[in-house]
Structure formats: C-alpha cells, structure tokens
Design a protein around this motif. Structure first.
Motif, mmCIF file in Angstrom:
data_model
loop_
_atom_site.group_PDB
_atom_site.id
_atom_site.type_symbol
_atom_site.label_atom_id
_atom_site.label_comp_id
_atom_site.label_asym_id
_atom_site.label_seq_id
_atom_site.Cartn_x
_atom_site.Cartn_y
_atom_site.Cartn_z
ATOM 1 N N PRO A 57 0.803 -1.228 0.000
ATOM 2 C CA PRO A 57 0.000 0.000 0.000
ATOM 3 C C PRO A 57 0.835 1.277 0.000
ATOM 4 O O PRO A 57 0.516 2.231 -0.716
ATOM 5 N N TRP A 58 1.875 1.323 0.810
ATOM 6 C CA TRP A 58 2.666 2.548 0.871
ATOM 7 C C TRP A 58 3.406 2.808 -0.440
ATOM 8 O O TRP A 58 3.511 3.949 -0.902
ATOM 9 N N GLN A 59 3.882 1.732 -1.064
ATOM 10 C CA GLN A 59 4.533 1.889 -2.358
ATOM 11 C C GLN A 59 3.529 2.361 -3.407
ATOM 12 O O GLN A 59 3.849 3.169 -4.287
ATOM 13 N N THR A 60 2.290 1.853 -3.304
ATOM 14 C CA THR A 60 1.243 2.305 -4.222
ATOM 15 C C THR A 60 1.019 3.809 -4.079
ATOM 16 O O THR A 60 0.888 4.530 -5.079
ATOM 17 N N VAL A 61 0.973 4.287 -2.835
ATOM 18 C CA VAL A 61 0.778 5.724 -2.607
ATOM 19 C C VAL A 61 1.903 6.519 -3.249
ATOM 20 O O VAL A 61 1.670 7.534 -3.928
ATOM 21 N N ARG A 62 3.124 6.057 -3.055
ATOM 22 C CA ARG A 62 4.265 6.786 -3.600
ATOM 23 C C ARG A 62 4.263 6.754 -5.129
ATOM 24 O O ARG A 62 4.571 7.749 -5.787
ATOM 25 N N THR A 63 3.882 5.623 -5.692
ATOM 26 C CA THR A 63 3.810 5.517 -7.153
ATOM 27 C C THR A 63 2.735 6.452 -7.709
ATOM 28 O O THR A 63 2.937 7.139 -8.713
ATOM 29 N N ALA A 64 1.566 6.453 -7.051
ATOM 30 C CA ALA A 64 0.458 7.285 -7.523
ATOM 31 C C ALA A 64 0.801 8.764 -7.506
ATOM 32 O O ALA A 64 0.276 9.540 -8.303
ATOM 33 N N ARG A 65 1.678 9.148 -6.603
ATOM 34 C CA ARG A 65 2.034 10.556 -6.484
ATOM 35 C C ARG A 65 3.192 10.978 -7.385
ATOM 36 O O ARG A 65 3.578 12.149 -7.390
ATOM 37 N N ALA A 66 3.737 10.064 -8.152
ATOM 38 C CA ALA A 66 4.866 10.392 -9.029
ATOM 39 C C ALA A 66 4.447 11.452 -10.047
ATOM 40 O O ALA A 66 3.411 11.325 -10.704
ATOM 41 N N THR A 67 5.238 12.480 -10.175
ATOM 42 C CA THR A 67 4.875 13.574 -11.081
ATOM 43 C C THR A 67 4.969 13.171 -12.549
ATOM 44 O O THR A 67 4.477 13.892 -13.417
ATOM 45 N N GLU A 68 5.588 12.015 -12.809
ATOM 46 C CA GLU A 68 5.687 11.569 -14.212
ATOM 47 C C GLU A 68 4.398 10.907 -14.704
ATOM 48 O O GLU A 68 4.241 10.682 -15.903
ATOM 49 N N ARG A 69 3.478 10.594 -13.793
ATOM 50 C CA ARG A 69 2.259 9.911 -14.213
ATOM 51 C C ARG A 69 1.394 10.830 -15.080
ATOM 52 O O ARG A 69 1.371 12.050 -14.893
ATOM 53 N N PRO A 70 0.663 10.253 -16.037
ATOM 54 C CA PRO A 70 -0.195 11.083 -16.893
ATOM 55 C C PRO A 70 -1.302 11.756 -16.086
ATOM 56 O O PRO A 70 -1.903 11.151 -15.200
ATOM 57 N N THR A 71 -1.535 13.006 -16.389
ATOM 58 C CA THR A 71 -2.548 13.801 -15.702
ATOM 59 C C THR A 71 -3.869 13.742 -16.469
ATOM 60 O O THR A 71 -3.964 13.141 -17.551
ATOM 61 N N ALA A 72 -4.878 14.405 -15.926
ATOM 62 C CA ALA A 72 -6.175 14.454 -16.602
ATOM 63 C C ALA A 72 -6.045 15.054 -17.997
ATOM 64 O O ALA A 72 -6.579 14.508 -18.977
ATOM 65 N N LEU A 73 -5.332 16.167 -18.123
ATOM 66 C CA LEU A 73 -5.181 16.785 -19.445
ATOM 67 C C LEU A 73 -4.364 15.925 -20.386
ATOM 68 O O LEU A 73 -4.585 15.941 -21.603
ATOM 69 N N ASP A 74 -3.410 15.152 -19.861
ATOM 70 C CA ASP A 74 -2.671 14.223 -20.705
ATOM 71 C C ASP A 74 -3.620 13.189 -21.301
ATOM 72 O O ASP A 74 -3.592 12.913 -22.514
ATOM 73 N N PHE A 75 -4.460 12.604 -20.463
ATOM 74 C CA PHE A 75 -5.407 11.595 -20.960
ATOM 75 C C PHE A 75 -6.438 12.222 -21.897
ATOM 76 O O PHE A 75 -6.809 11.616 -22.907
ATOM 77 N N ILE A 76 -6.898 13.425 -21.584
ATOM 78 C CA ILE A 76 -7.851 14.086 -22.477
ATOM 79 C C ILE A 76 -7.224 14.308 -23.842
ATOM 80 O O ILE A 76 -7.847 14.073 -24.887
#
Length: 556
Positions: free
Chosen positions: A297-316
């Motif tokens: 779970p803690w690793q999931t939290v850290r992964t989810a917060r990575a700034t490299e992940r696609p944002t809403a506007l990226d997916f749009i």
C-alpha cells in the motif's frame, strides 16, 4: 472601439485602427475579418457581416420577422424617436438592430441572430427582442442549436419599460430551449452591456468572447460616477470575465468557426457519431480482485504521487478528439485544478471533467497541486448539468490529494460545493463514469466520483484520508504513514473487493508513468466497454442502478 470610419468600408482605401491608430489597407482589413494586423484589435462588424463570417455562405436563409411598433410611447428627446429610427435604417440598411438567419456552421445546422451596434448602439427594443425570440422559436421548432452574437449598449430608452420586458421575453425563450435540450451558444462582442448582458447574452450554455470584448451590467463611467470607485484597467474585458468565471473561452475571430464547430459537435448538435461499440469485456479492465497482484500500500501511494504519471489533461489529449475546454462557475470564479469541456470519445460526444495536477513545480503551483476550490466543484456541476441537457455521457478523471483546505475556500462554501455535486451526480439522467487516475483523496475526490461505474488505474489509490493525516490523528505520529496506508484499504485490489470501484484498468509494465500512450490505450478500451454497456440502459435503469450501487455500502 473600432476603425475610425467603418461604414461603408467598401468605399474607402485606407482606415485607421481605433486602438493603435495604424493605417490599414481596407481590402486587407476585410480579408483579416476586421482584425488589425499590427495590434490584433477586433473592429466592430455589422450584423450581416457577422452572419456571413460565421455561417456557411450557401446555407444562409434569413428569418423574416414582422416589424414591431415604431414608437410605442411617442418619445421625443432632441429628435422624435421615429426620426432616429429612420436615420438608423438609412445608415445601416437594416430594419432593426439585429438580423436572424438559419443555416449551417461548418456543416452543423444552427439558428443564428446577430446584433448590430451601428443601429442605435445595438439597443434592445421591441423589434430586437422579437427578432431574437423568433429566431429562438425557429431553433426550438427545428431543434437547431441557437447562436446569439451580442453587441449592445443596453435597453432602448426610447421604448421605456417595454424595452425591459424584452429581457424577460428573450430569457423565457431560452428557458424553453433549456427544457427541450436544444444547445445555446453566446458570442460576446464589444461592447455588450445593460439589459442584453443581464438576459440572453449571459444565459446560454456556452459563452465565448472575442479578445478585449467588454461585457457588464453597468458601464465603467456609470460605476465610477455612482460610487466613486477606481476600476482596474482590464475591468469587464473578456480577459477579466474569463479569470472570474463568467465566460467559457476567448477566441480570436479567425478561430471562431472551428471553435464553435467543436462546441456544437461536443454537445451532440451534429447528430450521433459512428455507431457505438457493442458491450464487451476487455482485457484492459479487471473486474475480479483475484486477477490483480497484491501491492504494498505505501509503495502504491508513492507511485500514484509520481509527477511523471499522466494527468487528466494528458489523458484528455490522448483520448478525446476535438476537445474544447470550458471555463467558469458563472458565479465569480474559475478553478485551475478543475478542467472540463466537450469533445468526442471514440467518435461519440462526451463531457469530460478532471482534476488537474501537473508535472513540474511551476505546473503544480499553477494548478494548486490538484486541490480544487469551491469554484472548481461548481464549474464541474455546471458542466454536468449541461451534459444532462444535451443528453451526452459524463466522464470524470479524479486525481487530487483532497479539496483545498484554505480560509478562502471555507468562506466560499467548500463543503456545500462538494455536497451539491454529490447530490447532483446521484441524479444525473445520463451515463456517468468516473476514473481515479492516481490519487483519490477523501471528499475532494468523491465530489467527482458518484457514478454508474467507478474505475481506477492499477497503481492509483482511493482513501478517506491521506496516510499521513491518518497517522497523525490515530497514531499521533506522521512517521506511521506506511502502517496507516496498509490499514486504510486504499489499493485497487482492496477497493475492487469491497465494491467501492467496479473495475481496475491495467497499467503497462513500469506503470502509467512509464508509457502514457499504452496507459491511454488501456483506459480507452475500458471506457469504450463501459460506456457501450451504459448506453444500452434506459434513464430509469441508470438512476435505479446508481442508487442501488451507493445504497448498499454499510448495509447488512
């Protein structure tokens, strides 16, 4: 503000820009749609020029309106009112300060009405009110979107209280279009004041303004003389209105036709897109928790917060074609952490709304780190109500650590804004799908996540509180965040097992941050499958199923 001598421009070789005073070659100025090549100032156009520029030329068909009484009050100031009308008609070649027409805009059927400031300042009298109302009635009868181009100094004084009644009359016509689900678009040009701003120009579903166009109820001189207040330089301009949430977009004149086409297509005004796919199970979407790998779970939290992940506007940008972003809560604010607009998803019209973070410190700061203020929830609510009127699905992208907790947010009703969205979404009469992209934080996330189907990306999390906050409150030790994360049940497998989410979108190796395109492909497949299924449901089935979905939580 306009070119010094504007009518008839055909008889002049040169003009002066009223803004920068540059000489303009008249033919080139007309080819540039009346925009100064040097400073970008948008000169005034006649009503006929507006119709000719916006509609497909071969499609234009005037809407004939019987003349209104010329002098209902027998009004005389320095001249009798009939003489002023006669002069305006002679100078403009128009019967009144507006022109109505039916036609197409880049192939999309519309009913359009344009106002002419050259005719007695575009003032709103009985004749103008009748033209606008008759054009709205044509839009209603033929189920054509209504486009209104405003240019006015306000109500016509020479018609007294009868001019005020035109505000009610035209607003009533727009209400009928709302009830019938016919889209309306307002194009604000310079200037738009008084009774026009306080009626149909502000009531349309989408409001677009030309750069620098001014709109307001009272003019700046009236305000300054009445209350002695010094006004900011950009007061009541399109840029001011956009910043304060009163309009959706600013578009230069050359961009208007494509922008209006995207808006009309996104609202479904162009008719249905290609046939929707049949409901199908996709390998991109896991619906059984046993199919998913157990995650720390803690690793999931850290992964989810990575700034490299696609944002809403990226997916749009990767998923939604012809996207046109819409702004403003129409109350006084616009939230940079909340984005939304219309577009085509798999060829079908859709309203997409998301919580936007960013990838760099500058972007994160500009977007308030994805934490919405009340204006963001109210903007989202406005767009969802518009989707319901247009009969198009709503897709929301959730990605926030929580609603913004500042003093100003509380003063502006943060809790009430979230609560209103929760209630609104529970009763929307169109399909609703929510996707937790990375971080689903508390009620700030739920304000966009009451849906028929709630999905989440594999490495996202969804929690009642942040692990750090939970650790500080219950363990009284922020260092216990990893322990709190394990206890909060915030990972995809746990949430799927409890039914909080209905499906988990698989991420590519290395996570969505490693391959935005592959992540978008998987999300596209999941959305296509889910929306295809929801489109087969009646409104009653959608509402009953959505109610049952949330009713069961906490029940025996």
């Amino acid at each position: 503000m306009t070119a010094t001598v504007e009518r008839p421009a055909e008889e002049q070789s040169w003009l002066l820009c009223a803004h920068c005073r540059s000489p303009l070659y008249a033919k080139r100025f007309r080819r540039a749609l009346g925009v100064c090549a040097r400073c970008g100032h948008h000169g005034r156009l006649t009503a006929r020029e507006r119709i000719a520029q916006l509609l497909d030329p071969e499609s234009i068909e005037p809407i004939e309106v019987p003349p209104a009484p010329d002098d209902p009050l027998g009004f005389t100031d320095r001249l009798p009112y009939p003489e002023r009308l006669a002069a305006a008609r002679r100078d403009t070649g128009l019967a009144e300060a507006a022109v109505g027409a039916r036609g197409t805009l880049e192939g999309n059927a519309v009913a359009a009405v344009a106002m002419d400031f050259g005719f007695m300042g575009g003032s709103l009298g009985g004749g103008v009110g009748e033209i606008i109302t008759r054009t709205a009635e044509v839009a209603l009868a033929e189920r054509r979107p209504l486009l209104i181009v405003s240019a006015s100094g306000g109500a016509r004084m020479q018609e007294g209280p009868l001019s005020l009644m035109q505000m009610a009359k035209t607003s009533q016509a727009l209400r009928r279009l709302d009830e019938a689900g016919v889209p309306t678009v307002s194009l604000v040009t310079d200037p738009t004041y008084g009774g026009v701003a306080a009626s149909f120009a502000s009531l349309c579903d989408v409001i677009v303004a030309e750069p620098g166009a001014r709109m307001g109820f009272a003019g700046p001189r009236v305000i300054e003389r009445t209350i002695g207040q010094k006004l900011p330089p950009d007061f009541q301009t399109a840029e001011f209105l956009l910043q304060h949430g009163h309009i959706d977009a600013i578009r230069a004149r050359a961009e208007l036709r494509p922008a209006l086409r995207r808006i009309l297509a996104g609202l479904g005004a162009a008719g249905p897109g290609p046939a929707a796919a049949e409901p199908a199970v996709t390998d991109a979407l896991a619906v059984d928790p046993d199919e998913l790998t157990t995650q720390d779970p803690w690793q999931t939290v850290r992964t989810a917060r990575a700034t490299e992940r696609p944002t809403a506007l990226d997916f749009i940008g990767l998923l939604v074609g012809d996207f046109e972003e819409l702004h403003g809560d129409r109350i006084g604010g616009d939230c940079p952490a909340t984005v939304g607009g219309v577009g085509l998803l798999d060829g079908q019209p859709v309203m997409v709304i998301g919580q936007q973070k960013g990838h760099t410190p500058a972007e994160l700061t500009a977007r308030n780190f994805g934490m919405p203020v009340p204006a963001g929830y109210r903007k989202a609510g406005r767009l969802m109500r518009l989707a319901e009127k247009a009969g198009i699905p709503v897709v929301t992208f959730v990605d926030t650590g929580g609603a913004y907790p500042g003093v100003e947010a509380e003063q502006n009703g943060q809790a009430a804004a979230i609560a209103e969205n929760i209630r609104l979404m529970s009763g929307l009469r169109v399909p609703v799908v929510s996707v937790v992209l990375s971080e689903g934080g508390s009620g700030g996330a739920l304000g966009l996540a009451v849906a028929d189907r709630v999905l989440m990306l594999e490495n996202a999390f969804y929690s009642v509180i942040s692990p750090e906050g939970c650790a500080a409150i219950l363990w009284r030790d922020p260092a216990a965040a990893a322990i709190a994360a394990a206890e909060l049940g915030l990972t995809a497998p746990r949430l799927l097992a409890t039914g909080v989410v209905d499906g988990v979108v698989r991420e590519p190796p290395g996570g969505a941050q490693a391959d935005h395109f592959a992540a978008a492909d998987a999300l596209s497949a999941a959305l296509r499958s889910v929306l295809a299924d929801l489109r087969t449901r009646s409104t009653a089935e959608l509402l009953e199923s959505r109610h049952a979905r949330f009713r069961r939580f906490g029940a025996t």
